[in-house]
Write a protein that holds these residues in place. Sequence first.
Motif, PDB file in Angstrom:
ATOM      1  N   ALA A  87      55.568 -31.370  88.377  1.00 37.10           N
ATOM      2  CA  ALA A  87      55.038 -31.314  86.935  1.00 37.10           C
ATOM      3  C   ALA A  87      54.518 -32.624  86.566  1.00 37.10           C
ATOM      4  N   VAL A  88      54.708 -33.794  86.974  1.00 33.31           N
ATOM      5  CA  VAL A  88      54.141 -35.180  86.830  1.00 33.31           C
ATOM      6  C   VAL A  88      53.569 -35.554  88.075  1.00 33.31           C
ATOM      7  N   ALA A  89      52.191 -36.035  87.773  1.00 34.31           N
ATOM      8  CA  ALA A  89      51.508 -36.302  89.204  1.00 34.31           C
ATOM      9  C   ALA A  89      51.980 -37.446  89.906  1.00 34.31           C
ATOM     10  N   ARG A 140      54.321 -20.212  94.890  1.00 33.86           N
ATOM     11  CA  ARG A 140      53.252 -19.139  94.368  1.00 33.86           C
ATOM     12  C   ARG A 140      53.131 -19.204  92.724  1.00 33.86           C
ATOM     13  N   GLN A 141      54.005 -19.036  92.026  1.00 34.98           N
ATOM     14  CA  GLN A 141      54.164 -19.102  90.652  1.00 34.98           C
ATOM     15  C   GLN A 141      53.521 -20.585  90.213  1.00 34.98           C
ATOM     16  N   HIS A 142      54.108 -21.327  90.745  1.00 36.98           N
ATOM     17  CA  HIS A 142      53.597 -22.789  90.468  1.00 36.98           C
ATOM     18  C   HIS A 142      51.853 -22.804  90.581  1.00 36.98           C
ATOM     19  N   GLU A 143      51.577 -22.548  91.508  1.00 36.96           N
ATOM     20  CA  GLU A 143      49.865 -22.474  91.737  1.00 36.96           C
ATOM     21  C   GLU A 143      49.374 -21.573  90.874  1.00 36.96           C
ATOM     22  N   ALA A 144      49.894 -20.392  90.506  1.00 35.19           N
ATOM     23  CA  ALA A 144      49.309 -19.464  89.558  1.00 35.19           C
ATOM     24  C   ALA A 144      49.079 -20.021  87.938  1.00 35.19           C
ATOM     25  N   GLY A 164      49.105 -25.298  89.095  1.00 36.53           N
ATOM     26  CA  GLY A 164      49.754 -26.379  89.660  1.00 36.53           C
ATOM     27  C   GLY A 164      50.378 -27.352  88.735  1.00 36.53           C
ATOM     28  N   VAL A 165      50.429 -28.784  89.340  1.00 34.15           N
ATOM     29  CA  VAL A 165      50.948 -29.747  88.631  1.00 34.15           C
ATOM     30  C   VAL A 165      50.457 -29.936  87.126  1.00 34.15           C
TER      31      VAL A 165
END
Length: 400
Positions: free
Chosen positions: A190-192, A271-275, A278-279
């Motif tokens: 969530a934080v780069a 997969r949900q994170h990518e959808a 992403g970050v």
Amino acid sequence: MLAETKFAAAKPLDKPALGEPYLLTPGPLTTAYSVKQAMLRDWGSWDSDFRAMTADMRHRLLALTGDANGEFDCVPMQGSGSFCVEAMLGSFVPKDGKVLVLANGAYGLRAAQTMQYLSRAYTLIDKGDYLPPRGDEVAAALEADPAITHVIAIHCETSSGILNPVAEIAEAVHARGRKLLVDSMSAFGAVALDVNEIRYEAMVSSANKCIEGVPGFGFIIARKSELEATKGRSHSLSLDVHAQWAHMNKTGQWRYTPPTHVVAAFLEALRQHEAEGGVAGRGARYTRNRDVMVAGMRELGFETLLKDRWLSPIIVTFFNPAHANFAFDRFYELMKDKGFIIYPGKLTVVDSFRVGCIGQMDEHVMRRVVEAAAQSLKEMGVDTAAPPAAAIAERAKLAA
């Protein structure tokens, strides 16, 4: 005031399907129903299908770091986040090395305690509950002690909610020829933490944080050159990062029984994170959660431990109200009755509690959190959530 995020309010996320309370914690956290469903199937730990899942997971995690040159690799490790931090410290720090531990809360201090158990040399910069370690302090400490080989920094110190300035710390460490290890347990995803912008040798995080999986394993992402150097260093058979890495690369398998169901759930979470984007997308939702919740709580009279500059999008610490009728245990139960589990404080000087912003929650949920807090105060007979003067005086230390 907190800046408005550029992402508009999205369609509300589904409520927990089983009616369980929202976990307003820094992990374990509320997960999507599809993540839970992914755990319904059994997997053989040596089977080719599961080995393919492990490889896919490692590849997806590496992609989140921005490593375009193939300089890094990902090593998942069984156990909680603290298991994996110990694995990282015990493998990447030579037995004759020395670590500068940067602490401003419970997790930095836990890293120092880990070094004690490892019987390896360390020194400590302890900023207390309120202040972040800064680059100039790190630089001065490294210049004063040439024996220091490594620095460990906590990306987000969840005992207070401070998002530490890892970029400036990394710059100070690299400029002085030392190596940075990052505990990004509650921030990664969530934080780069882009390897092209922040120099570090290894970082560690966990399945049940910003990727929104469930507890059971963590992972170390490190430069391959550093992984090669870890051979023979570990104090532990099961926490040996090099042995796990070498075995996975040779066989595709975990050395010992993996948390198969947790890995399956984590892949669905990835997969949900990518959808979601992403970050950047995940971080935007969490930031919006924080902004909506903090604004609402402040309207009720609550005060945050931190000024806006240091507030993380992960978890926020609030001072307990000074009102004589306020008791945290009662407030906790009233919030739980309304469907929200909050977190006790970990500050040593003043009483506090914490509200997490991560997990399957959005701004619509956070508005309900504020409504629940308002109703709970009313039921307790608390007509103002203003903190004691001592709490505000402690917070003033941040101005330094």
